[in-house]
Design a protein around this motif. Structure first.
Motif, short mmCIF file in Angstrom:
data_model
loop_
_atom_site.label_atom_id
_atom_site.label_comp_id
_atom_site.label_asym_id
_atom_site.label_seq_id
_atom_site.Cartn_x
_atom_site.Cartn_y
_atom_site.Cartn_z
N SER A 1 63.82 14.00 17.49
CA SER A 1 63.53 14.00 16.38
C SER A 1 64.62 14.54 15.47
O SER A 1 63.69 13.71 14.30
N ARG A 2 65.70 14.07 15.66
CA ARG A 2 66.94 14.23 14.03
C ARG A 2 67.21 13.29 14.20
O ARG A 2 67.88 12.65 13.31
N ASN A 3 66.69 12.21 14.47
CA ASN A 3 66.96 10.26 14.38
C ASN A 3 68.35 10.89 14.45
O ASN A 3 69.38 9.23 13.81
N ILE A 4 68.65 10.82 15.32
CA ILE A 4 71.17 10.70 15.65
C ILE A 4 70.65 10.30 17.71
O ILE A 4 70.14 11.01 18.76
N PRO A 5 71.61 9.28 17.51
CA PRO A 5 71.77 8.50 18.70
C PRO A 5 71.93 9.26 19.59
O PRO A 5 72.81 10.33 19.59
N VAL A 6 71.70 9.16 21.19
CA VAL A 6 72.44 10.24 22.14
C VAL A 6 73.56 10.11 22.20
O VAL A 6 74.13 10.95 22.66
N SER A 7 74.28 8.69 22.11
CA SER A 7 75.90 8.80 22.32
C SER A 7 76.81 9.71 21.69
O SER A 7 77.39 10.57 21.57
N GLN A 8 75.67 9.60 20.17
CA GLN A 8 76.38 10.31 18.72
C GLN A 8 76.51 11.98 18.99
O GLN A 8 77.40 12.59 19.31
N LEU A 9 75.18 11.96 19.69
CA LEU A 9 75.35 13.79 20.34
C LEU A 9 75.94 14.06 21.43
O LEU A 9 76.76 15.13 21.24
N ASN A 10 76.25 13.56 22.36
CA ASN A 10 77.65 13.31 23.38
C ASN A 10 78.48 13.36 22.87
O ASN A 10 79.61 14.61 23.63
N ASP A 11 78.90 12.46 21.60
CA ASP A 11 80.19 12.98 21.05
C ASP A 11 80.72 13.90 20.75
O ASP A 11 81.61 14.03 20.37
N ILE A 12 79.51 14.70 19.91
CA ILE A 12 79.38 15.74 19.43
C ILE A 12 79.66 16.47 20.20
O ILE A 12 80.59 17.51 20.41
N ALA A 13 79.11 16.73 21.10
CA ALA A 13 79.26 17.57 21.91
C ALA A 13 80.75 17.81 22.35
O ALA A 13 81.51 18.79 23.41
N ASP A 14 81.28 17.17 23.19
CA ASP A 14 82.49 16.90 23.34
C ASP A 14 83.94 17.10 22.48
O ASP A 14 84.73 18.00 22.51
N SER A 15 83.00 17.06 20.91
CA SER A 15 84.04 17.27 19.94
C SER A 15 84.04 19.15 18.52
O SER A 15 84.80 19.31 18.32
N ILE B 1 77.24 27.24 14.69
CA ILE B 1 76.16 26.30 15.77
C ILE B 1 77.14 26.04 16.73
O ILE B 1 78.30 24.98 16.89
N GLU B 2 76.62 26.49 18.53
CA GLU B 2 76.89 26.01 19.65
C GLU B 2 76.67 24.63 19.91
O GLU B 2 75.36 24.65 19.95
N PHE B 3 76.98 23.64 19.45
CA PHE B 3 77.11 22.90 20.45
C PHE B 3 78.13 21.30 21.53
O PHE B 3 78.66 20.86 21.33
N ASN B 4 78.21 22.28 22.45
CA ASN B 4 79.26 21.89 22.89
C ASN B 4 78.52 21.34 25.03
O ASN B 4 80.10 22.14 25.31
N GLY B 5 77.64 21.06 25.03
CA GLY B 5 77.20 20.79 26.57
C GLY B 5 76.51 22.40 27.29
O GLY B 5 76.88 23.12 26.99
N LEU B 6 76.18 21.91 27.98
CA LEU B 6 75.68 22.79 29.36
C LEU B 6 76.62 23.92 30.31
O LEU B 6 77.28 22.21 31.01
N ALA B 7 76.61 24.93 31.14
CA ALA B 7 77.72 24.86 32.01
C ALA B 7 76.55 26.01 33.12
O ALA B 7 76.32 26.88 32.45
N ALA B 8 77.29 26.32 34.78
CA ALA B 8 76.94 27.06 35.21
C ALA B 8 77.64 27.46 35.49
O ALA B 8 78.64 26.65 36.09
N ASN B 9 77.92 29.04 35.39
CA ASN B 9 79.08 30.17 36.69
C ASN B 9 78.50 30.54 37.72
O ASN B 9 78.21 32.16 37.17
N PRO B 10 78.28 29.94 39.11
CA PRO B 10 77.59 31.31 39.83
C PRO B 10 79.08 32.25 39.99
O PRO B 10 79.57 32.24 40.00
N MET B 11 78.41 33.96 39.74
CA MET B 11 79.36 34.40 40.87
C MET B 11 79.25 34.64 42.88
O MET B 11 78.22 34.49 43.21
N PHE B 12 80.63 35.00 43.19
CA PHE B 12 80.90 34.84 44.19
C PHE B 12 81.52 36.28 44.80
O PHE B 12 82.06 37.15 44.05
N TYR B 13 81.50 36.50 45.87
CA TYR B 13 80.81 37.75 46.54
C TYR B 13 81.64 37.95 47.09
O TYR B 13 82.32 39.82 47.90
N ALA B 14 82.60 37.25 47.62
CA ALA B 14 83.16 37.27 49.28
C ALA B 14 84.79 38.30 49.18
O ALA B 14 85.11 38.52 49.90
N GLY B 15 85.41 38.02 48.20
CA GLY B 15 86.25 38.74 47.58
C GLY B 15 86.28 40.17 47.72
O GLY B 15 86.90 40.93 48.93
#
Length: 595
Positions: A235-249, A166-180
């Motif tokens: 839905s899962r009855n898990i505190p938001v702070s705990q979910l963020n801790d899980i995402a960090d580690s 299970i991937e649970f490590n936060g969200l990311a956006a990776n735009p592509m650049f064409y100038a080079g």
């Protein structure tokens, strides 16, 4: 002229075309033969379970297939590319909730769901409504990413394979650049823009994000994550702070680790899951479990429906905005204007909902649609319903509507404009030995010709034209959203992208809700709450046309499997789509992909 875009298109066609052409003829012929037959209505046996896989791309609207043959079910090449309609899925989840023969849902979302976060929230709400009837939902996967887990978190119980991930490590956006790349090719994009945050042009002139672009991306990415953890926490009855801790580690946790973290209830293999689902449906171990696929369930009749003369028209604007006719992934202004005009002149259409899922595109095409929207608003109520994204040109066409609905995790705003002209003279000379001369009747007859550079007067003209377009955009928003003055709009414009959550607080959005909320609102406004039917425009591709597209795409995807250049070819295809021709655009920053 657009030498670069044509070059990219031709290169991609040469590489892929020969892989597809000859075998596809036989595949299509086989598909046609297999598809011919009388439509067959599906009957659901008692104690059945609806299985929802969601392994195909989810678009705003598709036609239901009248054929007994279902390409998405057969999946000849194993790529699962047959499109699914968001609201067709939701309609059938709601239908299953009222179906006594359906005892529950077996949700197997798989690795990544091919839609945006606002649509995921809408799907999630439909699953919650189903669950509120007292029926069960079990979710199972071997692998899960954040988007599939977001849906699965609604379930009574979540299961994952013991050695699954299970991937649970936060969200990311990776735009592509064409100038080079442009530097290497000696291609020079000439950019004219208005707005501190109008970073749609950055991929063409930079190699990384500007600070304003990074700021706005962090802001709306954070808003999407906040919706995610808030909903999962409930839905899962898990505190938001705990979910963020899980995402960090946590990163990629095994099934067993996911159980320990509280993200998942139990581990199981597929055969064990079928036994669990059977028991939840009230069946004995020796009885047969009847799993009904979503595509088959769509062919079951909807009970209690009747035809009303009163209509609410839903007009879909799904894709990048261009002039001409709509096609897959594009909003054609002529198609949408025609649909708007048809709805305006039809006396049985009492109200209109404009469903927008678009990052914008052509400024001219956006303006053509906005003018027709104003005419509709003078004749009958018209409201906008925003999907995953309704930004730049997508917001331009929302602004004249009477009311705007969005999800908190919708991406919107980006009130800004830019123009782009291309210069290829040096590239053609150095790389191909091509040179050009000119004969003009007037000093600026060659303006826009990519084989000759702009002079200072022409550059000034383009900037003035772009600024005038920005002023028009500001005025559309000021009038449509009833701002006191243009300065108030400019303060929140400048090309800045906002989340739906933040947009509501600055008068860019009125209410949180989805398409159903928008339809309910307009039906109340015209007093037809219990007596209307929904009609959809423009008409989606026919099932036969969709089947041919699916066959072609599936075969192409299959042939690319194992190809060491597959990733590069995909990027080339994306570049072909998002590198614009010379012109003026209302387009949000870069091709947005959130992982």
């Amino acid at each position: 002229m657009n030498f670069l875009k044509s070059f990219l298109a031709s290169l991609l066609a040469v590489i892929v075309g020969f892989l597809v052409a000859i075998p596809l003829i036989f595949i299509v012929l086989g598909g046609i033969v297999a598809s011919v037959g009388q439509p067959k209505e599906v009957t659901v046996a008692p104690a059945s379970v609806l299985q929802i896989k969601l392994n195909n791309p989810i678009v705003e609207n598709v036609e239901s297939s009248p054929f007994d043959f279902d390409f998405g079910e057969l999946d000849v090449f194993g790529s699962g590319t047959s499109n699914m309609g968001l609201y067709q899925i939701i309609d059938n989840i709601d239908k299953a909730a009222a179906d006594n023969n359906i005892k529950g849902i077996y949700l197997t979302p798989g690795l990544g769901i091919q839609t945006g976060w606002a649509n995921l929230s809408t799907l999630r709400d439909a699953l919650i409504r189903f669950k509120d009837t007292g029926k069960f939902i079990y979710a199972y996967a071997e692998l899960m990413t954040e988007d599939s887990y977001y849906l699965a978190s609604v379930a009574d119980s979540i299961f994952v394979a013991p050695e699954g991930l299970i991937e649970f490590n936060g969200l990311a956006a990776n735009p592509m650049f064409y100038a080079g790349m442009f530097e290497k090719l000696d291609v020079k994009p000439k950019i004219f823009k208005v707005g501190t945050f109008k970073s749609a042009v950055e991929p063409y002139i930079r190699k990384d994000m500007s600070e304003p672009s990074r700021l706005q991306t962090e802001k709306y990415l954070g808003a999407i994550w906040d919706v995610f953890v808030t909903d999962v926490s409930a839905s899962r009855n898990i505190p938001v702070s705990q979910l963020n801790d899980i995402a960090d580690s946590f990163m990629f946790g095994s099934g067993k680790a996911a159980v320990k973290a509280g993200l998942v209830d139990q581990t199981a293999y597929d055969s064990e899951m079928l036994d669990r689902v059977k028991a939840a449906a009230g069946l004995e171990s020796q009885e047969k479990l009847n799993l009904v696929s979503l595509s088959k369930y769509m062919k079951t009749p909807k009970k209690g429906s009747r035809i009303s003369s009163n209509k609410v028209a839903v007009i879909f604007a799904d894709g990048t905005i261009n002039s001409g006719k709509s096609s897959s992934g594009t909003v054609g202004s002529s198609s949408v204007v025609k649909a708007l005009r048809k709805a305006r002149k039809d006396e049985n259409v009492k109200a209109v909902v404009l469903r927008i899922n678009s990052p914008g595109g052509s400024a001219l095409a956006s303006d053509m649609m906005a003018e027709e929207i104003k005419l509709v608003s003078e004749a009958k109520p018209i409201v906008a319903s925003m999907g995953n994204v309704a930004a730049s040109g997508g917001y331009y066409i929302a602004a004249p509507c009477d009311k705007i609905f969005a999800r908190p995790n919708t991406i919107t705003g980006s009130i800004g404009i830019f123009s782009i002209l291309w210069e290829f003279d040096q590239a053609l000379k150095d790389n191909l030995g091509l040179t050009f001369d000119e004969v003009e009747t007037h000093d600026h007859s060659n303006l826009g010709n990519p084989t000759f550079p702009l002079d200072n007067i022409e550059a000034a003209f383009m900037q003035q034209r772009t600024e005038k377009g920005y002023g028009t955009f500001i005025n559309i928003v000021k009038e449509g959203r009833k701002f006191a003055d243009s300065t108030s709009v400019d303060a929140i414009a400048q090309g800045r992208v906002w989340s739906g959550q933040d947009a509501k607080g600055i008068n860019l959005v009125d209410e949180f809700g989805d398409l159903y909320d928008a339809i309910s609102y307009v039906s109340e406004q015209v007093g037809i709450t219990d007596d209307y039917r929904v009609v959809r425009y423009p008409k989606a591709k026919s099932p036969f046309e969709q089947m041919l597209d699916d066959l072609s795409q599936s075969y192409t995807d299959k042939m690319m499997e194992g190809n060491p250049l597959a990733k590069e070819l995909k990027q080339l295809e994306e570049m072909k789509k998002i590198i614009p021709e010379s012109g003026t655009y209302m387009l949000m920053p870069f091709s947005l992909e959130i992982k």
